[in-house]
Scaffold this active site. Sequence first.
Site, PDB file in Angstrom:
ATOM      1  N   PRO A   1      -5.855  62.569  -3.036  1.00 38.84           N
ATOM      2  CA  PRO A   1      -7.021  62.507  -3.802  1.00 38.84           C
ATOM      3  C   PRO A   1      -8.342  63.027  -3.069  1.00 38.84           C
ATOM      4  O   PRO A   1      -8.300  63.274  -2.025  1.00 38.84           O
ATOM      5  CB  PRO A   1      -7.301  60.934  -3.738  1.00 38.84           C
ATOM      6  CG  PRO A   1      -6.021  60.381  -3.438  1.00 38.84           C
ATOM      7  CD  PRO A   1      -4.887  61.400  -3.081  1.00 38.84           C
ATOM      8  N   GLU A   2      -8.796  64.198  -3.936  1.00 38.54           N
ATOM      9  CA  GLU A   2      -9.862  64.776  -3.551  1.00 38.54           C
ATOM     10  C   GLU A   2     -11.215  64.039  -4.212  1.00 38.54           C
ATOM     11  O   GLU A   2     -10.945  63.182  -4.638  1.00 38.54           O
ATOM     12  CB  GLU A   2      -9.729  66.304  -3.966  1.00 38.54           C
ATOM     13  CG  GLU A   2      -8.321  66.916  -3.772  1.00 38.54           C
ATOM     14  CD  GLU A   2      -8.121  68.231  -4.176  1.00 38.54           C
ATOM     15  OE1 GLU A   2      -8.911  68.932  -4.371  1.00 38.54           O
ATOM     16  OE2 GLU A   2      -6.874  68.609  -4.193  1.00 38.54           O
TER      17      GLU A   2
ATOM     18  N   LYS B   1     -14.630  62.499   0.477  1.00 42.17           N
ATOM     19  CA  LYS B   1     -13.323  61.816   0.224  1.00 42.17           C
ATOM     20  C   LYS B   1     -13.364  60.319   0.472  1.00 42.17           C
ATOM     21  O   LYS B   1     -12.100  59.580   0.248  1.00 42.17           O
ATOM     22  CB  LYS B   1     -12.018  62.473   0.477  1.00 42.17           C
ATOM     23  CG  LYS B   1     -12.230  63.916  -0.218  1.00 42.17           C
ATOM     24  CD  LYS B   1     -11.114  64.675   0.342  1.00 42.17           C
ATOM     25  CE  LYS B   1     -11.221  66.404   0.009  1.00 42.17           C
ATOM     26  NZ  LYS B   1     -10.260  67.117   0.876  1.00 42.17           N
TER      27      LYS B   1
ATOM     28  N   ARG C   1      -1.806  76.194   3.632  1.00 43.59           N
ATOM     29  CA  ARG C   1      -1.527  75.222   2.658  1.00 43.59           C
ATOM     30  C   ARG C   1      -0.825  76.115   1.413  1.00 43.59           C
ATOM     31  O   ARG C   1      -1.056  77.388   1.257  1.00 43.59           O
ATOM     32  CB  ARG C   1      -2.901  74.821   1.695  1.00 43.59           C
ATOM     33  CG  ARG C   1      -3.840  74.114   2.924  1.00 43.59           C
ATOM     34  CD  ARG C   1      -3.291  72.980   3.507  1.00 43.59           C
ATOM     35  NE  ARG C   1      -3.103  72.005   2.772  1.00 43.59           N
ATOM     36  CZ  ARG C   1      -3.991  71.039   2.176  1.00 43.59           C
ATOM     37  NH1 ARG C   1      -5.260  71.286   2.544  1.00 43.59           N
ATOM     38  NH2 ARG C   1      -3.377  70.228   1.327  1.00 43.59           N
TER      39      ARG C   1
END
Length: 297
Positions: free
Chosen positions: A2-3, A58, A279
């Site tokens: 979740p961002e 976040k 990433r």
Amino acid sequence: MPELPEVETVRLGLNKFLPGLKVKSVSFDWPKGFPNSKRLVDTKLIGSSILKVDRRGKVIIIPLSSGYSLLIHLKMTGQLVFTKDHDRFGAGHPNDSLVSKLPDRSTRVTFVFNNDARLYFNDQRKFGWVKLEASNGLYENNAFLKKLGPEPLEKDYTYEQFRNALSSRKKSTIKAVILDQTVLAGVGNIYADEGLFAARIHPAEKVENISQIKLRRLFKALIEIMSLSISLGGSSDRNYVDAEGKRGSYLKFAKVFRREGQDCPECGGKISKIRVAGRGTHVCNRCQKLKTSIDKK
DNA sequence: CACTTGACCTGTCCGC
DNA sequence: TGCGGACAGGTCAAGT
């Protein structure tokens, strides 16, 4: 995890249900994920009421009547799901729910309220955490919160702030910089890739090689994309769900994220997947040209 | 210092 | 089908 848009969606959902509820009991099986002492839990959490549900970057922040706050970070696979009563799942929306039964084997913390409603903190990979800290001075005292950069969706967040934060990072790749939570709070892998595509900037581009025009476009794109995602309930790539156990639909509108091999919606070229800043990174090499000389990998 | 890499965990998917 | 390895939305500590 979740961002920002996913955490904000969870916050909006929890804010509908939690304020006013009193904590009756709490159980947890993962001490690393809930490191506070039993004594602190017994005195500052049990018996206290929930005032509201906030967010910073976040992190979900839940101030309590005891003068302490619950801080919750979902990291990669965290979920916070509310149920009105423990036999029914998803706050009355069982048909839309991604999960069918709670608790499940990823449940790390269960909060039980006086009316028998429950809040489940699930986290498959156990990266997330729940902490209890004093509300007074929380934003300045908490080691994580105090380092966070500005909130990108606040009205007073300006391009000048964004540009200034980038100015000390000229040698870094732009993707690494916008993922850095001290530069701005809330961007993660999905919105980094989508924002950079919208601004036509290659993720591996060094900051010093990017024009002001493109940086301004990136600033605007990140804000627009994250705002749009909130209106769509966020992105459910793997197991993200909102406070009622429902998926978000933003990824249907994503242009490059998780679309390697597909045609670029702008130029028709192929979207590829590379590695930047450690990433997985999605890019259209035709739309997002790289100036930085390629050092061989 | 500034930047990059591994570690933290579990689950899933892909190739042999 | 089974098994090993790569990989997954985040962050920090340790390395260069």
